[in-house]
Design an enzyme around this catalytic site. Structure first.
Site, PDB file in Angstrom:
ATOM      1  N   VAL A   1      -6.260  -3.262   8.822  1.00  0.00           N
ATOM      2  CA  VAL A   1      -4.811  -3.370   8.923  1.00  0.00           C
ATOM      3  C   VAL A   1      -4.428  -3.599  10.383  1.00  0.00           C
ATOM      4  CG1 VAL A   1      -2.590  -2.228   8.523  1.00  0.00           C
ATOM      5  CG2 VAL A   1      -4.492  -1.873   6.927  1.00  0.00           C
TER       6      VAL A   1
ATOM      7  N   ASP B   1      -3.480   7.413  -6.258  1.00  0.00           N
ATOM      8  CA  ASP B   1      -4.169   7.830  -5.033  1.00  0.00           C
ATOM      9  C   ASP B   1      -3.188   8.458  -4.042  1.00  0.00           C
ATOM     10  OD1 ASP B   1      -6.292   8.237  -3.364  1.00  0.00           O
ATOM     11  OD2 ASP B   1      -6.338   6.205  -2.563  1.00  0.00           O
TER      12      ASP B   1
END
Length: 622
Positions: free
Chosen positions: A178, A328
């Site tokens: 990222v 999650d």
């Protein structure tokens, strides 16, 4: 006999390859591709040969060394339960260590497969302790690779697509990195780019993993890996196509916008479609403190009780009313901004429940909280699980996250939970009867030296047989049946159960300021009673209608109201924490008493053995 064993083992392998077309095909493919390895050393064929060879170096010794070693150790001792258990732990430790090393060597999807095995409640304890190292952040890959991926996906240079981009990733995991960038419009965004080798070797790696999972499941009794291979393949299909993650995010945003104020309660980062593709996902950049960062929350003036209530409402609504669940919710995926608003990240893994399964899940929880055994047994049966496992199911839902006191192989662990590492995967581990826990067990060395002495059987020194007897006598459950429970439970619900465990951990990190069972009961009651039209209406719309005098009853009987839930569930939610505390105390006392009895018996046996040896020595001397 020793000369016959290798031939028998080899015949087992050949028969397994014949019975498993996928395994046989992968093995033959590896042989045929080896011939072309010299021609082009960077071809996919060469990489297949190398990666398949690494996999073979790890998987084959799992049978020839680890399993056959277990068989030799236990020859003539099948009736010695404690010896059998310790030998199994040596076998599973060897298998898990080889798998961990293979995952680190080949990387990519192998790491995700190892992470997936690690968090499964049916995995042996050594898998959970040893494979947990795969949860750590992955190494950083060169920016040039991600630049090439960006261009291939979107047809534009990454430097041209953004006004600026920092080439140093802010996060690196097993599948993606990222970056922080600024659009030409001046907006700060997060750019997630799939690591290049993952897609390149996806088909090769999936075929290899599937082949060896099939082979080992056939060769080694008790090693049920084939369903894990299927789950891994399903996960990869979801997580490797970032367009699916973008769809999940947008659907969640639209769905939850009806229930929660985007500016003050819940925010899902917006996706920039024109800057996203199958391997690139660009979303708005959101600042905030992790939900388990107590100092960060304090600096923002966040009321932890209100925050915990909000989180429970969000996921209760997702699970019980909408049946569309973010699976999650570890602390790294839950940020809290300066307004106390929850920012929900990482939408790669969602599970959708059909209306029947969603309502059954609601009834299961309502039966648990209201202490209605008949409703809970009926719900368990409707889920395809043996109703005789209802008591065990009740304990799993309310008392521990995924295991009770020991795993299926007889271990007892006392552990601490970890929110998951760079891989973005929260973990579910063993428990000693306490709260939510994780895989960092204190009860043993994850890499013990070979030999049965390497396993103590748990920090409390209570034998596995003793633990099972206590569980049977105190709670009325057979621990060895937990594998049956988790293997028959629908896979989607297993993921939702994992999400529930992570949410319990989040609540604990906020110092458990609220009774989660009250939130669950309220959401489950509404999920049972509402029809699709009212569910689609949303909380905010309903509040507006109620303010305008248009309120109406959405529950069918007089014991419920439009803003409430059954009185039985209300009372049950208040009493359940007390019942659980009493159960833990009763179980802990029984374990302590049984351990003392075993220790006393062992000391008496040692004394008798010493006296006998002394007497024997004295007689000989005389």
């Amino acid at each position: 006999p020793r000369s016959v064993a290798p031939n028998m083992a080899a015949s087992h392998v050949l028969r397994a390859l014949a019975r498993r077309p996928v395994a046989g095909s992968a093995a033959l493919a590896g042989t045929s591709l080896a011939a072309g390895a010299v021609a082009n050393p960077d071809s996919d064929g060469v990489h297949f040969v190398n990666r398949f060879a690494e996999a073979s170096k790890a998987f084959l010794p799992m049978y020839f060394v680890d399993y056959l070693g277990h068989v030799r150790r236990c020859a003539g001792k099948r009736d010695d339960e404690e010896h059998m258990w310790k030998s199994r732990q040596i076998m599973w430790t060897g298998v898990a260590t080889r798998l961990r090393d293979l995952c680190k060597k080949n990387g990519g999807i192998y790491v995700k497969a190892g992470q997936h095995i690690c968090v499964q409640p049916v995995s042996p304890a050594p898998f959970q302790t040893i494979l947990r190292t795969l949860m750590d952040s992955a190494g950083v890959r060169p920016f040039e690779e991600d630049r090439a991926t960006f261009y291939e996906d979107l047809g534009v240079d990454i430097e041209d697509a953004f006004a600026s981009i920092d080439p140093t990733p802010v996060a690196s995991a097993s599948l993606a990195q990222v970056y922080k960038a600024t659009t030409h419009g001046g907006e700060t965004v997060a750019v997630k780019i799939q690591q290049r080798p993952v897609a390149r070797f996806l088909a090769i790696d999936l075929a290899t993993i599937d082949a060896y999972y099939s082979l080992l499941s056939f060769l080694i009794p008790g090693l049920r890996f084939q369903w894990l291979a299927n789950e891994t393949r399903r996960h990869m299909a979801e997580e490797l196509d970032f367009r699916e993650e973008a769809k999940n995010a947008e659907r969640a945003r639209a769905l939850m916008a009806k229930d929660f104020d985007d500016s003050t309660e819940l925010h899902v980062p917006r996706v920039h479609d024109t800057l996203s593709g199958a391997r690139v996902l660009t979303q708005e950049w959101c600042d905030g403190a992790r939900i388990d960062d107590k100092e960060g929350l304090r600096a923002r003036g966040v009321d932890r009780r209100e925050l915990a209530t909000l989180v429970n409402r969000i996921f209760g609504r997702m699970t019980f009313v909408h049946g569309y669940v973010h699976c999650d919710p570890h602390p790294g995926n839950l940020l809290v901004d300066s307004n106390g608003r929850v920012v929900l990240l990482d939408h790669g893994v969602y599970r959708s429940l059909d209306d029947r399964t969603r309502r059954t899940w609601c009834k299961l929880w309502r039966g648990l909280i209201a202490n209605d055994d008949a409703e809970m047994r009926a719900a368990v049966a409707d889920l395809g699980v043996d109703p005789e496992l209802t008591t065990f199911f009740r304990i799993v839902l309310a008392l521990v996250p995924a295991r009770v006191v020991e795993d299926v192989h007889g271990t007892s662990t006392s552990a601490v939970i970890s929110p998951g590492g760079g891989g973005g995967t929260g973990e579910v581990g063993s428990v000693d009867g306490g709260g939510d826990v994780q895989v960092a067990a204190r009860s043993g060395n994850p890499d013990p030296k070979p030999g049965l002495a390497g396993f103590s059987g748990g920090v409390d020194k209570l034998s596995s047989f003793g633990k099972r007897e206590v569980m049977r006598d105190v709670l009325g459950v057979k621990v060895e049946r937990q594998t049956e429970l988790f293997e028959t439970l629908p896979r989607d619900l297993l993921m939702i159960l994992k999400a529930n465990n992570l949410l319990r951990y989040v609540n604990e990190q906020l110092d458990s300021p609220v009774n989660r069972f009250r939130s669950i009961a309220a959401a489950a009651e509404e999920g049972i009673a509402v029809n699709e039209a009212i569910a689609a209406e949303g909380i905010l719309e309903r509040k507006a209608r109620d303010r305008n005098g248009g309120g109406r009853r959405i529950f069918g009987d007089g014991s419920r109201s439009s803003s409430g839930w059954s009185y039985g569930a209300q009372v049950g939610a208040m009493l359940l924490p007390l019942q659980l505390a009493m159960m833990k105390g009763k179980l802990g006392f029984a374990m302590w008493r049984r351990a003392r009895e075993e220790a006393k018996a062992a000391m008496q046996g040692a004394k008798r053995a010493g006296v006998s040896k002394a007497a024997s020595g004295g007689g000989t001397a005389g």
